[in-house]
Enzyme design. Structure first.
Site, mmCIF file in Angstrom:
data_model
loop_
_atom_site.group_PDB
_atom_site.id
_atom_site.type_symbol
_atom_site.label_atom_id
_atom_site.label_comp_id
_atom_site.label_asym_id
_atom_site.label_seq_id
_atom_site.Cartn_x
_atom_site.Cartn_y
_atom_site.Cartn_z
ATOM 1 N N GLU A 150 0.811 -1.224 0.000
ATOM 2 C CA GLU A 150 0.000 0.000 0.000
ATOM 3 C C GLU A 150 0.841 1.269 0.000
ATOM 4 O O GLU A 150 1.675 1.458 0.884
ATOM 5 C CB GLU A 150 -0.888 -0.008 1.251
ATOM 6 C CG GLU A 150 -1.748 1.223 1.421
ATOM 7 C CD GLU A 150 -2.546 1.218 2.724
ATOM 8 O OE1 GLU A 150 -3.527 1.975 2.803
ATOM 9 O OE2 GLU A 150 -2.185 0.462 3.640
ATOM 10 N N GLU A 245 -12.197 2.986 5.429
ATOM 11 C CA GLU A 245 -11.078 3.298 6.310
ATOM 12 C C GLU A 245 -10.975 4.809 6.474
ATOM 13 O O GLU A 245 -10.040 5.445 6.017
ATOM 14 C CB GLU A 245 -9.770 2.721 5.747
ATOM 15 C CG GLU A 245 -8.663 2.670 6.793
ATOM 16 C CD GLU A 245 -7.314 2.259 6.217
ATOM 17 O OE1 GLU A 245 -6.728 1.305 6.734
ATOM 18 O OE2 GLU A 245 -6.865 2.900 5.241
#
Length: 259
Positions: A150, A245
């Site tokens: 990520e 998120e």
């Protein structure tokens, strides 16, 4: 219909961690994801792991994603994958992550790369990262799992800021089950052309997470075209859940879903 999975490490934080899967279920969701639940240790006790597994199972939700140990996140660490001095610690954690994944049917595991440390050669860090990612990929492959990598914002020393940075590392490892975690918030605030990333790499996404910008709030609180990007990714071949998120404001953190 888009399936959402609630990141219960950043959402529902008004209650203890082990109560959050049930809270997500009560809010109408059937899936959750977590950062590593024990930021102080890569290898919690068997009792701690059993309690976490039971909280997921008792809530009747699916665990769709789990981070590998990323160091002390509250203190500012953002992964240990690239740390040559912590390879034994990371690999011990990988074995435990595989155990949890097997018990809960979780297949996606996020490996935060880590911050560049002053005084350590960048190539030494890159070599450690390649070795650790290769180890993790082989380990989770035994349960049909995928390692996620990520790009992250808000940490200047984190080397992977854009999709191309993460994709280059993935290519350098050469394992077939390491894929890009496309967090549209992080990509956008780091200046990536998110629409172009989706058009070129949607088929390479292992997972998508969302928050709006500015502010990292719920969808609709900023100006990112999240619905457009999600549809484009799905049209491009992404068929997984969308991870929520974001930082909740006051009131119902999921009011935007009904809206």
């Amino acid at each position: 219909m888009t399936r959402h999975t609630v990141n219960a490490s950043i959402l529902l934080t008004d209650r203890p961690l082990l109560e959050r899967p049930a809270a997500a279920r009560a809010a109408g969701f059937d899936a959750v994801e977590f950062w590593w639940p024990w930021p102080q240790t890569a290898t919690p006790s068997a009792d701690q792991v059993d309690a976490f597994v039971a909280a997921i199972e008792d809530a009747g939700v699916q665990l769709t994603g789990l981070n590998f140990f990323a160091g002390d996140m509250p203190a500012g660490e953002r992964g240990i994958v690239n740390n040559p001095a912590r390879q034994d610690e990371f690999r011990a954690n990988v074995d435990l992550v595989v155990e949890i994944g097997e018990r809960l049917g979780c297949k996606h595991f996020n490996a935060l790369y880590g911050l560049h440390a002053d005084g350590i050669d960048e190539e030494a860090e890159a070599e450690a990262a390649r070795a650790n990612l290769s180890y993790a990929a082989k380990a989770v492959d035994a349960i049909g799992g995928t390692v996620l990598l990520e790009p992250v914002s808000g940490a200047e020393a984190y080397p992977l800021k854009k999709a191309a940075d993460a994709l280059a590392v993935i290519d350098s490892v050469g394992a077939g089950n390491i894929r890009l975690l496309a967090d549209f918030y992080h990509l956008a605030v780091n200046g990536d052309d998110v629409a172009a990333v989706i058009a070129e790499h949607a088929q390479d996404f292992g997972h998508i997470q969302i928050a709006d910008a500015p502010g990292r709030g719920a969808p609709g609180t900023g100006d990112l075209p999240l619905d457009t990007w999600i549809k484009a990714a799905q049209d491009g071949g992404y068929d997984g859940p969308i991870g929520l998120e974001y930082i909740a404001g006051e009131g119902d953190p999921f009011a935007w879903v009904q809206a």
